[in-house]
Design a protein around this motif. Sequence first.
Motif, PDB file in Angstrom:
ATOM      1  N   SER A  12       5.177   5.893   6.731  1.00 28.54           N
ATOM      2  CA  SER A  12       5.033   5.063   7.932  1.00 28.54           C
ATOM      3  C   SER A  12       3.917   4.035   7.781  1.00 28.54           C
ATOM      4  O   SER A  12       3.687   3.221   8.677  1.00 28.54           O
ATOM      5  CB  SER A  12       4.741   5.943   9.153  1.00 28.54           C
ATOM      6  N   VAL A  13       3.228   4.052   6.639  1.00 27.82           N
ATOM      7  CA  VAL A  13       2.100   3.128   6.440  1.00 27.82           C
ATOM      8  C   VAL A  13       2.560   1.674   6.528  1.00 27.82           C
ATOM      9  O   VAL A  13       1.825   0.807   7.016  1.00 27.82           O
ATOM     10  CB  VAL A  13       1.396   3.417   5.097  1.00 27.82           C
ATOM     11  N   HIS A  14       3.767   1.396   6.089  1.00 28.54           N
ATOM     12  CA  HIS A  14       4.249   0.010   6.122  1.00 28.54           C
ATOM     13  C   HIS A  14       4.348  -0.535   7.541  1.00 28.54           C
ATOM     14  O   HIS A  14       4.414  -1.752   7.739  1.00 28.54           O
ATOM     15  CB  HIS A  14       5.609  -0.101   5.430  1.00 28.54           C
ATOM     16  N   ILE A  50       0.844  -1.204   0.000  1.00 26.86           N
ATOM     17  CA  ILE A  50       0.000   0.000   0.000  1.00 26.86           C
ATOM     18  C   ILE A  50       0.871   1.243   0.000  1.00 26.86           C
ATOM     19  O   ILE A  50       0.658   2.179  -0.777  1.00 26.86           O
ATOM     20  CB  ILE A  50      -0.955  -0.015   1.210  1.00 26.86           C
ATOM     21  N   GLU A  51       1.869   1.255   0.879  1.00 24.35           N
ATOM     22  CA  GLU A  51       2.769   2.410   0.926  1.00 24.35           C
ATOM     23  C   GLU A  51       3.549   2.555  -0.371  1.00 24.35           C
ATOM     24  O   GLU A  51       3.629   3.648  -0.951  1.00 24.35           O
ATOM     25  CB  GLU A  51       3.737   2.278   2.104  1.00 24.35           C
ATOM     26  N   ALA A  52       4.123   1.452  -0.846  1.00 24.13           N
ATOM     27  CA  ALA A  52       4.979   1.520  -2.023  1.00 24.13           C
ATOM     28  C   ALA A  52       4.198   1.892  -3.271  1.00 24.13           C
ATOM     29  O   ALA A  52       4.754   2.498  -4.199  1.00 24.13           O
ATOM     30  CB  ALA A  52       5.698   0.189  -2.231  1.00 24.13           C
ATOM     31  N   MET A  53       2.913   1.549  -3.319  1.00 28.09           N
ATOM     32  CA  MET A  53       2.111   1.915  -4.470  1.00 28.09           C
ATOM     33  C   MET A  53       1.910   3.435  -4.543  1.00 28.09           C
ATOM     34  O   MET A  53       1.717   3.991  -5.615  1.00 28.09           O
ATOM     35  CB  MET A  53       0.759   1.201  -4.426  1.00 28.09           C
ATOM     36  N   VAL A  54       1.991   4.094  -3.388  1.00 22.87           N
ATOM     37  CA  VAL A  54       1.861   5.551  -3.330  1.00 22.87           C
ATOM     38  C   VAL A  54       3.210   6.243  -3.527  1.00 22.87           C
ATOM     39  O   VAL A  54       3.327   7.217  -4.270  1.00 22.87           O
ATOM     40  CB  VAL A  54       1.242   5.980  -1.984  1.00 22.87           C
ATOM     41  N   THR A  55       4.255   5.720  -2.882  1.00 28.35           N
ATOM     42  CA  THR A  55       5.560   6.386  -2.929  1.00 28.35           C
ATOM     43  C   THR A  55       6.439   5.905  -4.067  1.00 28.35           C
ATOM     44  O   THR A  55       7.349   6.614  -4.490  1.00 28.35           O
ATOM     45  CB  THR A  55       6.326   6.155  -1.623  1.00 28.35           C
ATOM     46  N   ILE A 107       0.221   6.706  -7.144  1.00 29.64           N
ATOM     47  CA  ILE A 107      -1.198   7.011  -6.975  1.00 29.64           C
ATOM     48  C   ILE A 107      -1.432   7.557  -5.566  1.00 29.64           C
ATOM     49  O   ILE A 107      -0.510   7.652  -4.755  1.00 29.64           O
ATOM     50  CB  ILE A 107      -2.079   5.772  -7.228  1.00 29.64           C
ATOM     51  N   LYS A 108      -2.684   7.889  -5.239  1.00 28.86           N
ATOM     52  CA  LYS A 108      -3.040   8.423  -3.933  1.00 28.86           C
ATOM     53  C   LYS A 108      -3.397   7.284  -2.971  1.00 28.86           C
ATOM     54  O   LYS A 108      -3.733   6.183  -3.386  1.00 28.86           O
ATOM     55  CB  LYS A 108      -4.206   9.391  -4.065  1.00 28.86           C
ATOM     56  N   LEU A 109      -3.361   7.600  -1.671  1.00 29.84           N
ATOM     57  CA  LEU A 109      -3.597   6.578  -0.660  1.00 29.84           C
ATOM     58  C   LEU A 109      -4.999   6.002  -0.753  1.00 29.84           C
ATOM     59  O   LEU A 109      -5.175   4.779  -0.655  1.00 29.84           O
ATOM     60  CB  LEU A 109      -3.354   7.150   0.744  1.00 29.84           C
ATOM     61  N   ASP A 110      -6.014   6.836  -0.956  1.00 32.80           N
ATOM     62  CA  ASP A 110      -7.372   6.295  -1.036  1.00 32.80           C
ATOM     63  C   ASP A 110      -7.526   5.381  -2.252  1.00 32.80           C
ATOM     64  O   ASP A 110      -8.256   4.374  -2.199  1.00 32.80           O
ATOM     65  CB  ASP A 110      -8.413   7.411  -1.043  1.00 32.80           C
ATOM     66  N   GLU A 111      -6.829   5.706  -3.336  1.00 30.09           N
ATOM     67  CA  GLU A 111      -6.864   4.833  -4.514  1.00 30.09           C
ATOM     68  C   GLU A 111      -6.208   3.487  -4.210  1.00 30.09           C
ATOM     69  O   GLU A 111      -6.694   2.433  -4.639  1.00 30.09           O
ATOM     70  CB  GLU A 111      -6.157   5.508  -5.688  1.00 30.09           C
ATOM     71  N   ALA A 112      -5.098   3.527  -3.470  1.00 26.96           N
ATOM     72  CA  ALA A 112      -4.403   2.284  -3.119  1.00 26.96           C
ATOM     73  C   ALA A 112      -5.278   1.409  -2.231  1.00 26.96           C
ATOM     74  O   ALA A 112      -5.371   0.187  -2.441  1.00 26.96           O
ATOM     75  CB  ALA A 112      -3.083   2.606  -2.426  1.00 26.96           C
ATOM     76  N   ILE A 113      -5.934   2.003  -1.236  1.00 26.92           N
ATOM     77  CA  ILE A 113      -6.786   1.209  -0.343  1.00 26.92           C
ATOM     78  C   ILE A 113      -7.925   0.566  -1.128  1.00 26.92           C
ATOM     79  O   ILE A 113      -8.280  -0.598  -0.908  1.00 26.92           O
ATOM     80  CB  ILE A 113      -7.316   2.074   0.806  1.00 26.92           C
ATOM     81  N   GLU A 114      -8.497   1.306  -2.070  1.00 25.02           N
ATOM     82  CA  GLU A 114      -9.571   0.736  -2.886  1.00 25.02           C
ATOM     83  C   GLU A 114      -9.061  -0.447  -3.710  1.00 25.02           C
ATOM     84  O   GLU A 114      -9.748  -1.458  -3.861  1.00 25.02           O
ATOM     85  CB  GLU A 114     -10.169   1.802  -3.800  1.00 25.02           C
ATOM     86  N   ILE A 115      -7.855  -0.335  -4.239  1.00 25.24           N
ATOM     87  CA  ILE A 115      -7.254  -1.431  -4.995  1.00 25.24           C
ATOM     88  C   ILE A 115      -7.097  -2.663  -4.119  1.00 25.24           C
ATOM     89  O   ILE A 115      -7.374  -3.795  -4.547  1.00 25.24           O
ATOM     90  CB  ILE A 115      -5.889  -0.994  -5.581  1.00 25.24           C
ATOM     91  N   PHE A 116      -6.706  -2.474  -2.864  1.00 24.04           N
ATOM     92  CA  PHE A 116      -6.423  -3.584  -1.959  1.00 24.04           C
ATOM     93  C   PHE A 116      -7.680  -4.175  -1.319  1.00 24.04           C
ATOM     94  O   PHE A 116      -7.596  -5.202  -0.659  1.00 24.04           O
ATOM     95  CB  PHE A 116      -5.463  -3.133  -0.861  1.00 24.04           C
ATOM     96  N   THR A 117      -8.819  -3.525  -1.507  1.00 22.32           N
ATOM     97  CA  THR A 117     -10.050  -4.008  -0.864  1.00 22.32           C
ATOM     98  C   THR A 117     -11.158  -4.241  -1.898  1.00 22.32           C
ATOM     99  O   THR A 117     -11.341  -5.345  -2.382  1.00 22.32           O
ATOM    100  CB  THR A 117     -10.506  -3.019   0.221  1.00 22.32           C
ATOM    101  N   LEU A 118     -11.874  -3.183  -2.242  1.00 20.91           N
ATOM    102  CA  LEU A 118     -13.038  -3.321  -3.114  1.00 20.91           C
ATOM    103  C   LEU A 118     -12.660  -3.815  -4.504  1.00 20.91           C
ATOM    104  O   LEU A 118     -13.342  -4.679  -5.074  1.00 20.91           O
ATOM    105  CB  LEU A 118     -13.778  -1.984  -3.207  1.00 20.91           C
ATOM    106  N   ASN A 119     -11.571  -3.280  -5.070  1.00 21.13           N
ATOM    107  CA  ASN A 119     -11.169  -3.745  -6.398  1.00 21.13           C
ATOM    108  C   ASN A 119     -10.795  -5.221  -6.382  1.00 21.13           C
ATOM    109  O   ASN A 119     -11.095  -5.967  -7.325  1.00 21.13           O
ATOM    110  CB  ASN A 119      -9.988  -2.922  -6.920  1.00 21.13           C
ATOM    111  N   GLY A 120     -10.133  -5.640  -5.306  1.00 21.69           N
ATOM    112  CA  GLY A 120      -9.791  -7.048  -5.199  1.00 21.69           C
ATOM    113  C   GLY A 120     -11.024  -7.922  -5.117  1.00 21.69           C
ATOM    114  O   GLY A 120     -11.083  -8.996  -5.719  1.00 21.69           O
ATOM    115  N   ALA A 121     -12.031  -7.453  -4.377  1.00 24.02           N
ATOM    116  CA  ALA A 121     -13.284  -8.204  -4.291  1.00 24.02           C
ATOM    117  C   ALA A 121     -13.948  -8.306  -5.656  1.00 24.02           C
ATOM    118  O   ALA A 121     -14.454  -9.370  -6.044  1.00 24.02           O
ATOM    119  CB  ALA A 121     -14.215  -7.529  -3.289  1.00 24.02           C
TER     120      ALA A 121
END
Length: 563
Positions: free
Chosen positions: A543-545, A473-478, A495-509
């Motif tokens: 620090s997200v990691h 998640i962190e590396a996808m942003v930085t 990309i932005k953090l909210d975009e990364a979280i969506e990729i790791f949750t809803l998009n994965g679903a």
Amino acid sequence: MKRLVISSVISCVSFSVLADADAVFYNGKIYTVNKAQPWAEAFAIKDGKIIEVGELSLVKKHQDSETKLIDLQGKMVMPGIVDDHIHPDMGADNYLNIFISPTDSWEQISKVLRDYRANNPDKRWIYGGNLNWLADNGEFISGTEIPSHKSALDAIINDRPVALWDQGAHAMLLNSMALKELNITKDTQPPAGGILVKDAQGELTGVVRETVSEWVTAALDNPPLEEWAEKGMKPFFQEMHSYGVTAMNDAYGVKRNFDAYQYLEKQGDMNMRMHVSISSPLNVPEQATKDALQQLIDNNQSYASDRIYPYGIKYILDGSAAGQTAVMLEPFVGTKYKGSLRIPQQDVMEEMHRLEKQGFVFKVHAIGDGAVSMMLDNLSQLPVRDDGRYHSIAHGTFTNPKDYARFHKLNVVYEASPALWFPSDGMDVIRKDIGEKRLKYMWPIRQLLNKGTLISYGSDWTVAFSPNPWLGIEAMVTREKPGGSKTSAFDFSAIKLDEAIEIFTLNGAKAIGLGDQLGSIETGKFADFIVIDKNIFDEKIRSVHQTKVLQTYFNGELVYSAE
């Protein structure tokens, strides 16, 4: 007890039942990943599903005397993470066999091998991973001064066969005893799509690539189902829960995987939603294995449940980014070689036409821009899906800009593997093979998002360094190493953090065909969610990691607690 709510509109009386909640979660920073309601004060669950999300006063209407009130104490809550590409059997194998890291010293690796040999006197094969990237011609294993050569393992163990994956999982290092056990000599013809690496004198180095590894896995002395499920697969699931993962795609489904899932389900321990991409028979050289996989495909419905979704097929089209086994549109530096397919394109197309009619979706390993383009060509010959299920290209490490728009047009998922692309030892190998110019075509996540592509996350563990999604998640942003680094991996694709979280949750679903059932905290969806130690939106991105999962809930039940 049910609560009856009576309302009157003019002369009509309507009756509705407001369900009594099993539990209400409140006093947290609840990030829903629902664009219509990104944050909520509370939510209620019943029978493993979410029945209300929103203001506490609204949610508490579902409370009765038996409802549990769970104070989140200001912690952040978000949906469970979906890993769209992982290898549970390889993870389980790590608990029962050799488990090393690409960053371990050779001294550490030697000790692990010797200790395992001493503690497992009845074990015929010594097997596991992962070494750092293996090289050809006896050159050093990446990051070491140890040759990619059988002699390196012979010096540690020479009386039992040893086989260790490298971190790309498209190459293995075998000792001399392993080569002998498999009857591999310098005159042996490798299976289609396989490589037996030889030195300048034509002698085997012990490095084998691609489909040759199937000879190894077919020869292993696998443990009984109960042992493998209880001591391998179950601990693997528990580890994934500690990272907040509640659903995944088994990216190379074989029978023993299904048997383990069914075993755990019967024991009440299958606390993971598992979509399975069954390995295509085309991936393997041995006829007996081909037949077993075809039987699995033919009988997939016998494994189906609300935890197990056996509706995918996996193809491995080319090799890895390192080692010149990817299929490229242009030759590797200093050569006329563009890589070679593990499976003929036409064979894949013929099987896809047949299996698509049976309702399967396809997960295709494609690393090189040539392989990605070929697979988009194949998928363009199939009907474009509009039923909430998706075909998917895994990794897409090198993707030509001319193909960016085709993902969205064909409704094909681009599955990103961030643990493979933040700066690493492998980058130097890749740069040497393909040159600086083509590096800009690597992992174009921002560019694909701008085209409307559905992007998912896959750890590819144990192939990759770690299954910990917070690193990705962190590396996808930085586009840097976790925690930050002087070098970045193509920050123009950040990309932005909210975009990364969506990729790791809803998009994965969505990518595993369950977008209407999980991936966000919404009414009617499964109560699969996690509690983490900080609001990552308020923290410095580097620090997200370090994010710690405090609790993981599956079907509304606590399946992991850090305490």
